[in-house]
Scaffold this motif. Structure first.
Motif, PDB file in Angstrom:
ATOM      1  N   ILE A 172       0.779  -1.379  -0.032  1.00 31.96           N
ATOM      2  CA  ILE A 172      -0.090   0.141   0.106  1.00 31.96           C
ATOM      3  C   ILE A 172       0.742   1.160  -0.077  1.00 31.96           C
ATOM      4  O   ILE A 172       0.486   2.283  -0.715  1.00 31.96           O
ATOM      5  CB  ILE A 172      -0.857  -0.029   1.270  1.00 31.96           C
ATOM      6  N   VAL A 173       2.013   1.261   0.934  1.00 28.99           N
ATOM      7  CA  VAL A 173       2.965   2.470   0.828  1.00 28.99           C
ATOM      8  C   VAL A 173       3.471   2.586  -0.530  1.00 28.99           C
ATOM      9  O   VAL A 173       3.801   3.862  -0.857  1.00 28.99           O
ATOM     10  CB  VAL A 173       3.876   2.196   2.109  1.00 28.99           C
ATOM     11  N   GLN A 174       4.042   1.435  -0.962  1.00 31.72           N
ATOM     12  CA  GLN A 174       4.615   1.566  -2.373  1.00 31.72           C
ATOM     13  C   GLN A 174       3.794   2.068  -3.260  1.00 31.72           C
ATOM     14  O   GLN A 174       4.050   3.113  -4.210  1.00 31.72           O
ATOM     15  CB  GLN A 174       4.895   0.100  -2.847  1.00 31.72           C
ATOM     16  N   ARG A 175       2.406   1.897  -3.369  1.00 29.14           N
ATOM     17  CA  ARG A 175       1.378   2.806  -4.277  1.00 29.14           C
ATOM     18  C   ARG A 175       1.190   4.357  -3.806  1.00 29.14           C
ATOM     19  O   ARG A 175       1.106   5.060  -4.775  1.00 29.14           O
ATOM     20  CB  ARG A 175       0.001   1.980  -3.938  1.00 29.14           C
ATOM     21  N   VAL A 176       1.544   4.631  -2.583  1.00 31.75           N
ATOM     22  CA  VAL A 176       1.376   5.756  -2.383  1.00 31.75           C
ATOM     23  C   VAL A 176       2.657   6.659  -3.061  1.00 31.75           C
ATOM     24  O   VAL A 176       2.800   7.759  -3.700  1.00 31.75           O
ATOM     25  CB  VAL A 176       1.562   6.272  -0.806  1.00 31.75           C
ATOM     26  N   LEU A 177       3.724   5.893  -2.839  1.00 34.28           N
ATOM     27  CA  LEU A 177       4.937   6.511  -3.594  1.00 34.28           C
ATOM     28  C   LEU A 177       5.002   6.530  -5.243  1.00 34.28           C
ATOM     29  O   LEU A 177       5.398   7.543  -5.660  1.00 34.28           O
ATOM     30  CB  LEU A 177       6.151   5.448  -3.223  1.00 34.28           C
ATOM     31  N   GLU A 178       3.977   5.584  -5.791  1.00 38.22           N
ATOM     32  CA  GLU A 178       3.800   5.804  -7.261  1.00 38.22           C
ATOM     33  C   GLU A 178       3.210   7.170  -7.642  1.00 38.22           C
ATOM     34  O   GLU A 178       3.079   7.610  -8.757  1.00 38.22           O
ATOM     35  CB  GLU A 178       3.208   4.640  -7.738  1.00 38.22           C
ATOM     36  N   THR A 179       2.460   7.688  -6.340  1.00 37.21           N
ATOM     37  CA  THR A 179       1.788   9.053  -7.027  1.00 37.21           C
ATOM     38  C   THR A 179       2.636  10.229  -6.649  1.00 37.21           C
ATOM     39  O   THR A 179       2.164  11.458  -6.545  1.00 37.21           O
ATOM     40  CB  THR A 179       0.421   9.173  -5.924  1.00 37.21           C
ATOM     41  N   GLU A 180       4.007  10.135  -6.565  1.00 34.24           N
ATOM     42  CA  GLU A 180       4.729  11.155  -6.215  1.00 34.24           C
ATOM     43  C   GLU A 180       4.772  12.443  -7.455  1.00 34.24           C
ATOM     44  O   GLU A 180       5.033  13.304  -6.719  1.00 34.24           O
ATOM     45  CB  GLU A 180       6.262  10.322  -6.405  1.00 34.24           C
ATOM     46  N   ARG A 181       4.534  12.150  -8.598  1.00 31.85           N
ATOM     47  CA  ARG A 181       4.317  13.206  -9.534  1.00 31.85           C
ATOM     48  C   ARG A 181       3.305  14.024  -9.141  1.00 31.85           C
ATOM     49  O   ARG A 181       3.463  15.365  -9.008  1.00 31.85           O
ATOM     50  CB  ARG A 181       4.355  12.551 -10.884  1.00 31.85           C
TER      51      ARG A 181
END
Ligand code: G6P
Length: 592
Positions: A427-436
Motif C-alpha cells: 500500500i505504501v509503495q502505491r502511495v510512492l507511485e503518486t509522487e508526481r
C-alpha cells in the motif's frame, strides 16, 4: 549537539576522519575541524561544511587523529570556536560533544592561573585543565581533568608525542568501533560503518585508552568489561545511492522498512507473549520529542481504540520540567536516536521499581535502550536525513505490532486488521507511485509563506507531523491543527494565500472533515485534500486531491504520512532548501 570522531590504526587518519565526519553532519554542521598526531600535533578547522574543509586542508600526515562537526551552543559558529581546541602549549587537542555546565567557573580559575583562552566555547576549558594537571602522565592528567567537569560530554583527546587516543563519556553518546588493527570512535554508528562491524557503546563515566594494540576501558579506576555488539546495518544505507537527498531515499525505503519490521511477525503473533500492555494495565504514558512525539500521539489512538487502555502522551521536553512526576505503571519512550536529552532525562526521572519502562528506539545500545527495562528496536536502519521519515514509519509499525499481540484485542478485529497489516508495504509503495501528482501540489505550498494541516481523530497527529516536516525542511510556516479547532481561532488567518492540507480519510470522521473543507473554502483558502481513492465527491469541494490507496481508518496514519513527507520534500526542493541539513536543526538533540 555535535559529532566527534577519532581514528587510530594503519591508514592515514585524515581521510578516515573526514569521511566519518561527513556521516555525522546530521548532528551539526556549523563548522568542523580535525587534528592529526604524527609525533607532532597539527590541527585545522574552519566555519565550513566537511566537504569544503576537505578542499581547504593541507595534508596532515599521521595515523592517529580526532575530528569534530559542530552545532553551536556556546559561542558563535566561527573558525575560532570550531573544534579541536588546544591548550596554551598546543600539545593537547580536544574535541567535545555536550555542555560543560561549570565552564565559566573553571575558565575564571584557569585565567587567574595564567592560561590564555582564544574561543568563546565551554570546551576550551578541557585542554587547559589537562595542561594544568599534566606532569608527564597523559592518562592521569586526563582523568584528573574529568573529575573537575560538570555537565555532559563525549570527549576525545590527543597529546603530542603520545601514540594513544583518550576518550570519555558522560551523558553524550560515544561508540568505539573495533576493526582489524584499527579503532574508530564516533558519536554514532553510521559514521563507523565503512570501517568496522563491531562496536562497544561506552557507558556513562567510562574512560578508554585506545592504542594500536586495542582498547582499555575503565570506570571509577577499575577495568570495565563492555559487550561488543555486531552491527548488521547495510552500509549502502549511509550513502545516497543516486538520490538527490537522503530524505527522498529514506522516504522510498519505507516499503522495505515495513517488510523488515514485519519479518517474523506473522505466525508468531498468536503465541503467548510477555507483553507489558496486557494484564490489568490501568494506564500508559508515552513520551518523545519532535517526530517521535507525533508517533506517540498516533500510539494513543491505536491503544485507546483497539485495546481500551487510557494513554497519556507527554512531550519529553515539557515532562522533564515538571515539579511533581505522576507516572503510569508502564511508560513507553519513543526515540529514533535513543540519545535525545529530554527523553533520557524524563526516563531517568521515571525510573522506579514500580514503573516499567519500554523504549522503542532505532539505535542498538543507545543510552535510552540502556535505561529501559524492555527495548524494542525499530527496523528502519540508519537514518541520515535530519528530518525523520522511515524511523517514524518503523515506530508506527512497532506500535501496531504491540496492539496486535495484546490479549486485550478481540480476535475478530485482530483478524480483520492483520490482513491489511500484512500488505501495508504494498500500500505504501502505491502511495510512492503518486509522487508526481504530489510534487505538483507541492508547488502550491512552495509559493506560500504559511500553510495549515488539518485532520481529526487518528489523523490529527499526522497533520502535526505533516506540518512539522514542511517547517523543518522548506522553512514555510505551517501549523498542524485539529480540524474541529479551526473555528476557535485559526479561521481568522485563512485567506486565498493560505493553503490548507486536509486529511479527508473515510470512516467516522469523514462527514465532519467534509464540513471542515467547506468551511475553509468559504474563506477562500486553496485546499489540498488527501482522500481515499474511492472518494468521488471530495474533488468537487477541494481544489486539489491527492488520491491514496484505501485502508481501514486505523492505518490511515501510515498512508497519509508518506504523502505528506513527499509534499514537504518537493516544496523544499522547489524552494532550493538544503533538505538533508535544515538550518539550525540537528538530528540528535543531546542538550536540554
Ligand atoms: C530532533 C530531530 C527530529 C527528531 C527529534 C527527536 O529534533 O531533528 O527529527 O524527531 O530530534 O529525536 P529522537 O531521536 O528522540 O526520535
Amino acid at each position: 549537539m555535535c559529532g566527534i570522531v577519532g581514528y587510530i590504526g594503519y591508514r592515514q587518519a585524515q581521510p578516515v576522519l573526514l569521511n566519518c565526519l561527513s556521516k555525522l553532519e546530521y548532528r551539526g554542521y556549523d563548522s568542523c575541524g580535525i587534528a592529526v598526531n604524527n609525533g607532532h600535533l597539527r590541527g585545522f578547522k574552519d566555519a565550513v561544511r566537511v566537504e569544503a574543509l576537505k578542499a581547504e586542508l593541507p595534508s596532515l600526515e599521521g595515523s592517529l587523529g580526532i575530528g569534530h562537526t559542530r552545532w553551536a551552543t556556546h559561542g558563535k559558529p566561527t573558525a575560532i570556536n570550531a573544534h579541536p581546541h588546544f591548550d596554551c602549549t598546543g600539545k593537547v587537542a580536544v574535541v567535545h560533544n555536550g555542555i560543560i555546565s561549570n565552564f565559566e567557573e573553571l575558565r575564571l580559575h584557569l585565567l587567574k592561573e595564567g592560561h590564555t583562552f582564544v574561543s568563546d566555547t565551554d570546551t576550551e576549558v578541557i585542554p587547559h585543565l589537562i595542561e594544568k594537571y599534566y606532569q608527564g602522565d597523559p592518562i592521569g592528567a586526563f582523568q584528573t581533568a574529568l573529575t573537575r567537569l560538570e555537565g555532559s560530554f563525549a570527549i576525545a583527546v590527543l597529546f603530542e608525542k603520545y601514540d594513544k587516543l583518550l576518550v570519555s563519556r558522560r551523558e553524550s553518546p560515544l561508540v568505539v568501533g573495533i576493526g582489524d588493527n584499527e579503532t574508530v570512535i564516533a558519536s554514532d554508528v553510521p559514521a563507523l560503518l565503512e570501517y568496522v562491524d563491531n562496536v562497544i557503546y561506552l557507558e556513562d563515566g567510562d574512560t578508554a585508552v585506545i592504542s594500536k594494540d586495542g582498547v582499555l576501558i575503565e570506570q571509577n579506576g577499575a577495568a570495565a568489561d563492555r559487550t561488543v555488539h555486531h552491527v548488521n546495518w547495510d552500509r549502502s544505507k549511509v550513502e545516497k545511492n543516486g538520490y538527490d537527498h537522503f530524505l527522498i531515499k529514506e522516504i522510498h525505503e519505507q516499503p522495505d522498512v515495513i517488510k523488515d519490521s514485519l519479518s517474523g511477525f506473522f505466525g508468531s503473533q498468536e503465541e503467548e507473549k510477555d507483553s507489558l500492555i496486557d494484564s490489568n494495565l490501568s494506564g500508559l504514558t508515552m513520551l518523545g520529542c519532535g517526530t517521535s512525539y507525533n508517533a506517540c500521539l498516533v500510539g494513543k489512538y491505536i491503544f485507546e481504540e483497539l485495546l481500551g487502555i487510557p494513554v497519556r502522551v507527554e512531550s519529553a521536553s515539557e515532562f522533564m520540567q515538571r515539579g511533581r512526576i505522576i507516572s503510569s505503571p508502564v511508560v513507553i519512550g519513543l526515540t529514533q536516536s535513543g540519545e535525545t536529552a529530554d527523553v533520557l532525562l524524563s526516563l531517568k526521572r521515571l525510573k522506579k521499581p514500580q514503573v516499567k519502562i519500554l523504549v522503542i528506539t532505532n539505535v542498538p545500545g543507545s543510552t535510552a535502550s540502556r535505561i529501559a527495562d524492555q527495548v524494542i528496536y525499530t527496523a528502519a536502519g540508519p537514518e541520515m536525513s535530519v528530518a525523520a521519515s522511515k524511523s517514524y514509519m518503523a515506530q508506527l509499525i512497532e506500535l501496531f505490532k504491540m496492539a496486535f499481540t495484546s490479549k486485550l484485542l478481540d480476535t475478530a478485529t485482530r483478524e480483520r486488521l492483520l490482513k491489511e497489516f500484512r500488505s501495508l508495504n504494498v500500500i505504501v509503495q502505491r502511495v510512492l507511485e503518486t509522487e508526481r501528482e504530489i510534487a505538483e501540489c507541492a508547488n502550491i505550498l512552495a509559493r506560500s509563506s504559511t500553510a495549515f494541516y488539518v485532520g481529526r481523530g487518528i489523523n490529527y497527529p499526522t497533520a502535526l507531523e505533516g506540518a512539522l516536516k514542511l517547517k523543518e525542511i522548506s522553512y514555510i510556516h505551517a501549523e498542524g491543527y485539529a480540524a474541529g479547532e479551526l473555528k476557535h481561532g485559526p479561521l481568522a488567518l485563512l485567506d486565498e494565500k493560505t493553503p490548507v492540507v486536509a486529511l479527508v480519510t473515510p470512516e467516522e470522521v469523514y462527514g465532519s472533515m467534509v464540513s471542515t473543507v467547506k468551511e475553509i473554502k468559504a474563506r477562500g483558502s486553496p485546499v489540498i485534500a488527501l482522500a481515499d481513492e474511492r472518494d468521488d465527491s471530495i474533488a468537487s469541494i477541494a481544489d486539489f486531491v491527492i488520491k491514496l490507496p484505501h485502508t481501514s481508518g486505523i492505518f490511515a496514519p501510515v498512508v497519509n504520512v508518506v504523502a505528506l513527507q513527499l509534499l514537504a520534500y518537493y516544496a523544499a526542493k522547489f524552494r532550493g532548501c538544503p533538505i538533508d541539513f535544515p538550518r539550525n536543526l540537528a538530528k540528535s538533540v543531546t542538550v536540554v
